[in-house]
Design an enzyme around this catalytic site. Structure first.
Site, PDB file in Angstrom:
ATOM      1  CD  GLU A  64      14.676   8.264   3.817  1.00 31.39           C
ATOM      2  OE1 GLU A  64      14.277   7.225   4.448  1.00 31.39           O
ATOM      3  OE2 GLU A  64      13.795   8.043   2.416  1.00 31.39           O
ATOM      4  N   PRO A 275      -1.825   2.084   0.694  1.00 33.08           N
ATOM      5  CG  PRO A 275      -2.203  -0.192   0.091  1.00 33.08           C
ATOM      6  CD  PRO A 275      -2.906   1.327  -0.131  1.00 33.08           C
ATOM      7  CG  LEU A 332       4.327   4.211  -7.378  1.00 35.78           C
ATOM      8  CD1 LEU A 332       5.176   3.241  -7.710  1.00 35.78           C
ATOM      9  CD2 LEU A 332       4.035   4.080  -5.528  1.00 35.78           C
ATOM     10  CD  GLU A 334      -2.082   9.601  -9.216  1.00 36.54           C
ATOM     11  OE1 GLU A 334      -2.935  10.291 -10.348  1.00 36.54           O
ATOM     12  OE2 GLU A 334      -2.656   8.595  -8.825  1.00 36.54           O
ATOM     13  CG  ASN A 358       6.623  13.382   5.585  1.00 45.39           C
ATOM     14  OD1 ASN A 358       6.316  14.327   7.360  1.00 45.39           O
ATOM     15  ND2 ASN A 358       6.999  13.677   4.795  1.00 45.39           N
ATOM     16  CG  LEU A 359       3.016  14.738  11.085  1.00 44.12           C
ATOM     17  CD1 LEU A 359       2.917  15.733  10.510  1.00 44.12           C
ATOM     18  CD2 LEU A 359       2.882  13.975  12.071  1.00 44.12           C
TER      19      LEU A 359
END
Length: 452
Positions: A64, A275, A332, A334, A358-359
């Site tokens: 978000e 992950p 984080l 990247e 989200n793709l």
């Protein structure tokens, strides 16, 4: 009934404190500014004058917040100097949101949904209007804002069938909350129809803000460099992206089974897992080792493997990431680099009943995706990507791995899917402009609401 909700929220506060303390052991940011969660001791100063009142944007977590960044950029382009207040619920969201702050902006934790905490929050910051991103419906937050004349809109709004059923079960609480919104701007017609069923004042179907994201060119270049280094070593990168608990084990088991069936055929594959949650990085590394996989962690790669250029000052080639069965993306911010590196990505949270990740970010990086059966959180985007040829769907992890390997090895099919992904993004842009215009109208014309 609302009084019972308020009592439950008040009684849950000690539990929230214990949960935050536990989370802070893995993510220290959860232990900072805890009093803000209860409407006290804000790091940001109070707003004392009406002309200093900010536009409030609430983005609970990382996804978000990235959508909020797209909206903030469009707003600032129209109104330079606009003061923003950003609120979040998770450490990853707050860390990402800090990158968006400019002079005069403020940032805080979302207030816990009790009348007192919300009232203190509103009195401290005095927002001119508020934008709640995607699904953030908090009954007291919305009721108190309406009572104080602060118009709130739900932007990039989505409501899945599963969430609609849950909202209907608590209709006595949720229907008034949706109805008190000043506006809801839906991602799709289907979202709009479900929002209207809950009484939300749907004022437009604007599309998904995330289609307007443009990946950082430096991160794309870094990922393309990793891809080229892997290619020179005879390997294509296949990634499990934004994975959740349980999916990594299924992915690793599928790798082990595929190796047993065709060890020679997998020699040209470099496996990569990223992950979703940083507190699970160590856990996933241990899991890979328990499956007999040699692990190379992104955080341990040599500095020369982190640079976006192809050579160092002396002109020699930079070192590639260390060879290993599995690369672990334990960093984080990247994801564009990881998607640019991968030939194919398996979509996390879609192989367990979690609704999928989200793709769109993958498509923006020209990375084809293989989805599992569970994509209800992003149903329209998933359906559009599959129809365009930018994504495939598989019933389970072994089938997804087989489909990903086929696509990774077929140059022509891969190129078609990559180009379809870029075309999908181009066809769906424009939500940022539409939403920014609506937000400024809400601020300027709205928009002090009359308390109900």
């Amino acid at each position: 009934m609302h009084a019972l909700y308020n009592l439950a929220a008040w009684m849950a506060q000690p539990l929230l404190r214990r949960k935050l303390a536990a989370r802070a052991r893995a993510e220290p940011l959860y232990g900072q500014w805890v009093a803000e969660r209860f409407g006290r001791a804000y790091a940001a100063p109070a707003v004392s004058r009406e002309d200093e009142s900010p536009l409030w944007i609430h983005a609970v977590s990382l996804g978000e917040t990235r959508a909020a960044a797209i909206l903030a950029q469009a707003l600032r382009a129209r109104r330079p100097g606009l003061r923003l207040l950003l609120t979040h619920g998770t450490a990853t969201g707050r860390a990402e949101g800090a990158k968006l702050l400019q002079a005069g902006d403020a940032q805080a934790w979302q207030p816990w949904d009790t009348p007192a905490a919300v009232a203190r929050f509103l009195a401290h910051f005095r927002p001119r209007a508020g934008v709640l991103m995607e699904t953030e419906i908090w009954p007291n937050l919305i009721a108190q804002s309406a009572a104080q004349g602060v118009p709130l809109a739900l932007a990039n709004a989505r409501l899945s069938e599963k969430s609609l059923r849950a909202a209907r079960r608590a209709a006595w609480l949720m229907r008034p909350a949706y109805a008190r919104l000043a506006a809801a701007w839906a991602q799709t017609d289907a979202d709009a129809a479900r929002l209207r069923q809950m009484g939300a004042p749907v004022a437009g179907v604007f599309g998904n803000l995330k289609f307007d994201a443009r990946p950082d060119p430096a991160l794309l270049a870094l990922g393309q460099r990793w891809r080229e280094q892997a290619r020179q070593a005879g390997r294509a990168i296949v990634m499990l992206a934004s994975s959740r608990d349980g999916e990594e084990a299924a992915f690793m088991q599928a790798i082990v089974q595929a190796r047993a069936a065709d060890a020679a055929g997998l020699a040209g594959i470099q496996w990569l897992i990223v992950p979703r949650h940083p507190q699970r990085f160590d856990e996933v590394a241990r899991l890979a080792q328990s499956h007999g996989l040699r692990v190379s962690r992104r955080s341990a790669w040599p500095q020369s493997a982190n640079e976006g250029t192809g050579a160092n000052e002396s002109g020699s080639a930079n070192a590639a990431p260390p060879a290993a069965d599995l690369w672990l993306g334990d960093s984080l911010g990247e994801m564009p680099a990881y998607y640019a590196a991968a030939r194919v990505a398996l979509l996390g949270a879609s192989f367990a009943p979690l609704g999928g990740q989200n793709l769109i970010e993958a498509a923006a990086c020209a990375c084809p995706v293989v989805m599992g059966p569970h994509t209800f959180n992003f149903a329209q985007a998933a359906e559009s990507a599959q129809a365009a040829g930018a994504a495939l769907r598989a019933p389970d992890m072994p089938a997804a791995l087989a489909a990903a390997l086929t696509l990774a090895r077929d140059e022509a099919a891969h190129e078609r899917a990559a180009q379809a992904a870029l075309a999908l993004i181009a066809a769906h842009r424009g939500a940022a402009d539409r939403t920014a215009d609506a937000v400024l109208t809400l601020m300027d014309e709205g928009l002090r609401q009359t308390p109900p």
